[in-house]
Enzyme design. Sequence first.
Site, PDB file in Angstrom:
ATOM      1  N   ASN A 107       3.009  -1.817   6.688  1.00  0.00           N
ATOM      2  CA  ASN A 107       2.220  -0.627   7.026  1.00  0.00           C
ATOM      3  C   ASN A 107       3.125   0.579   7.265  1.00  0.00           C
ATOM      4  O   ASN A 107       4.233   0.450   7.779  1.00  0.00           O
ATOM      5  CB  ASN A 107       1.373  -0.887   8.271  1.00  0.00           C
ATOM      6  CG  ASN A 107       0.414  -2.045   8.053  1.00  0.00           C
ATOM      7  OD1 ASN A 107       0.177  -2.438   6.910  1.00  0.00           O
ATOM      8  ND2 ASN A 107      -0.120  -2.592   9.117  1.00  0.00           N
ATOM      9  N   HIS A 124       7.821  -0.608   3.729  1.00  0.00           N
ATOM     10  CA  HIS A 124       7.318   0.421   2.803  1.00  0.00           C
ATOM     11  C   HIS A 124       7.478   1.841   3.337  1.00  0.00           C
ATOM     12  O   HIS A 124       6.811   2.757   2.859  1.00  0.00           O
ATOM     13  CB  HIS A 124       5.841   0.133   2.468  1.00  0.00           C
ATOM     14  CG  HIS A 124       5.644  -1.166   1.726  1.00  0.00           C
ATOM     15  ND1 HIS A 124       4.427  -1.776   1.558  1.00  0.00           N
ATOM     16  CD2 HIS A 124       6.545  -1.962   1.090  1.00  0.00           C
ATOM     17  CE1 HIS A 124       4.593  -2.892   0.862  1.00  0.00           C
ATOM     18  NE2 HIS A 124       5.858  -3.034   0.576  1.00  0.00           N
ATOM     19  N   CYS A 132      14.190  14.308   1.549  1.00  0.00           N
ATOM     20  CA  CYS A 132      14.488  15.374   0.604  1.00  0.00           C
ATOM     21  C   CYS A 132      14.753  14.777  -0.778  1.00  0.00           C
ATOM     22  O   CYS A 132      15.503  13.803  -0.908  1.00  0.00           O
ATOM     23  CB  CYS A 132      15.700  16.167   1.087  1.00  0.00           C
ATOM     24  SG  CYS A 132      16.174  17.433  -0.103  1.00  0.00           S
ATOM     25  N   GLY A 192      -2.855 -10.336   8.478  1.00  0.00           N
ATOM     26  CA  GLY A 192      -3.604  -9.238   7.860  1.00  0.00           C
ATOM     27  C   GLY A 192      -3.004  -8.697   6.581  1.00  0.00           C
ATOM     28  O   GLY A 192      -3.013  -7.494   6.354  1.00  0.00           O
TER      29      GLY A 192
HETATM   30  N1  APR Z   1      -7.823  -8.969  10.896  1.00  0.00           N
HETATM   31  C1  APR Z   1      -7.069  -9.718  10.049  1.00  0.00           C
HETATM   32  N2  APR Z   1      -7.040  -9.538   8.716  1.00  0.00           N
HETATM   33  C2  APR Z   1      -7.798  -8.559   8.220  1.00  0.00           C
HETATM   34  C3  APR Z   1      -8.607  -7.725   9.027  1.00  0.00           C
HETATM   35  C4  APR Z   1      -8.602  -7.972  10.429  1.00  0.00           C
HETATM   36  N3  APR Z   1      -9.321  -7.243  11.266  1.00  0.00           N
HETATM   37  N4  APR Z   1      -9.239  -6.830   8.225  1.00  0.00           N
HETATM   38  C5  APR Z   1      -8.837  -7.091   6.975  1.00  0.00           C
HETATM   39  N5  APR Z   1      -7.971  -8.128   6.954  1.00  0.00           N
HETATM   40  C6  APR Z   1      -7.257  -8.707   5.824  1.00  0.00           C
HETATM   41  C7  APR Z   1      -8.018  -8.736   4.509  1.00  0.00           C
HETATM   42  O1  APR Z   1      -8.750  -9.937   4.409  1.00  0.00           O
HETATM   43  C8  APR Z   1      -6.880  -8.685   3.481  1.00  0.00           C
HETATM   44  O2  APR Z   1      -6.446  -9.992   3.135  1.00  0.00           O
HETATM   45  O3  APR Z   1      -6.139  -7.891   5.587  1.00  0.00           O
HETATM   46  C9  APR Z   1      -5.746  -7.985   4.226  1.00  0.00           C
HETATM   47  C10 APR Z   1      -5.439  -6.582   3.728  1.00  0.00           C
HETATM   48  O4  APR Z   1      -4.927  -6.658   2.442  1.00  0.00           O
HETATM   49  P1  APR Z   1      -4.449  -5.395   1.625  1.00  0.00           P
HETATM   50  O5  APR Z   1      -5.458  -4.321   1.779  1.00  0.00           O
HETATM   51  O6  APR Z   1      -4.097  -5.852   0.258  1.00  0.00           O
HETATM   52  O7  APR Z   1      -3.161  -4.896   2.400  1.00  0.00           O
HETATM   53  P2  APR Z   1      -1.642  -5.368   2.316  1.00  0.00           P
HETATM   54  O8  APR Z   1      -1.567  -6.836   2.081  1.00  0.00           O
HETATM   55  O9  APR Z   1      -0.972  -4.811   3.503  1.00  0.00           O
HETATM   56  O10 APR Z   1      -1.178  -4.614   1.020  1.00  0.00           O
HETATM   57  C11 APR Z   1       0.189  -4.659   0.708  1.00  0.00           C
HETATM   58  O11 APR Z   1       0.006  -3.071  -1.036  1.00  0.00           O
HETATM   59  O12 APR Z   1      -1.082  -1.194  -1.663  1.00  0.00           O
HETATM   60  C12 APR Z   1       0.126  -1.699  -1.270  1.00  0.00           C
HETATM   61  O13 APR Z   1       1.921  -0.614  -0.179  1.00  0.00           O
HETATM   62  C13 APR Z   1       0.584  -1.033   0.006  1.00  0.00           C
HETATM   63  O14 APR Z   1       1.581  -2.022   1.980  1.00  0.00           O
HETATM   64  C14 APR Z   1       0.541  -2.154   1.030  1.00  0.00           C
HETATM   65  C15 APR Z   1       0.698  -3.380   0.157  1.00  0.00           C
END
Ligand code: APR
Length: 244
Positions: A107, A124, A132, A192
């Site tokens: 995040n 990230h 810059c 998450g």
């Molecule tokens: N508690 C736990 N898990 C949750 C909750 C919650 N309240 N709400 C959503 N989730 C889960 C969803 O089920 C999903 O599996 O969190 C996950 C979010 O997944 P993504 O949206 O794909 O996020 P992430 O895995 O962090 O994405 C990775 O992708 O787009 C790029 O750079 C961006 O850092 C990001 C990376």
Amino acid sequence: MAERKIETGIKDLKEKLWRAKHIAVLTGAGISAESGVPTFRGEGGLWKQFRAVDLATPEAFSRDPKLVWEFYNWRRELISTLSPNPGHFALAEIERRIPRFTLITQNIDGLHKKAGSRNIIELHGNLWLVRCTGCETVREDMRVPIPELPMCESCGSLLRPHVVWFGEMLDPLVLNSAYEAIAGCDLMMVIGTSGTVQPAASMGVQAKRNGAAVAEINLEPTPYSDLYNISICGKSGEILPQLL
Ligand code: APR
């Protein structure tokens, strides 16, 4: 039945957690969902309203830096009004009680720091840092909004968000420190994250290969759930405080 599984998962994880000497945690957008930060995929995914794939790229920035800064200003505006949730706070409290604790996050919202976590690796980058494009200097910049086309105070070149865009490499030093934590931990929690973006996606499996116990907390099962020792389906803001 499902509830009993959650209860058993929490009990198992609690036992492992308070015996651990070194914990590594990997978080994704899901941990911030209960704070109101949109996730990237799944219900309410950021991509449904904005084609982030088209904006968070070096190509988009060279084509239309004003548009990309508009997008980041929108995210800054939203996130500046949000606060950490009980999941963030629980992780900060666990860090206070465990001898070695490393928090690896995908995040960029800065909410872990706001909650009091200290040893954070931001894979990230960070929404509140700018870099810059000329002299590469990285600075904190909390302005909301940032002027449309911000320029570097030292060399006058265009500033960009200090975040890793699609198609860009992760900082090797940052990545190395994450791998060190993964290699040395006896427990890893994966919280998450959908497990779709590498290299973060395979970090849990790597920890398991190195002999650590791995526990996942996610709203729904992921492609990795069956490979981990513990998989708890639920909201991180509700599950994590129960570990304390
Ligand atoms: N508690 C736990 N898990 C949750 C909750 C919650 N309240 N709400 C959503 N989730 C889960 C969803 O089920 C999903 O599996 O969190 C996950 C979010 O997944 P993504 O949206 O794909 O996020 P992430 O895995 O962090 O994405 C990775 O992708 O787009 C790029 O750079 C961006 O850092 C990001 C990376």
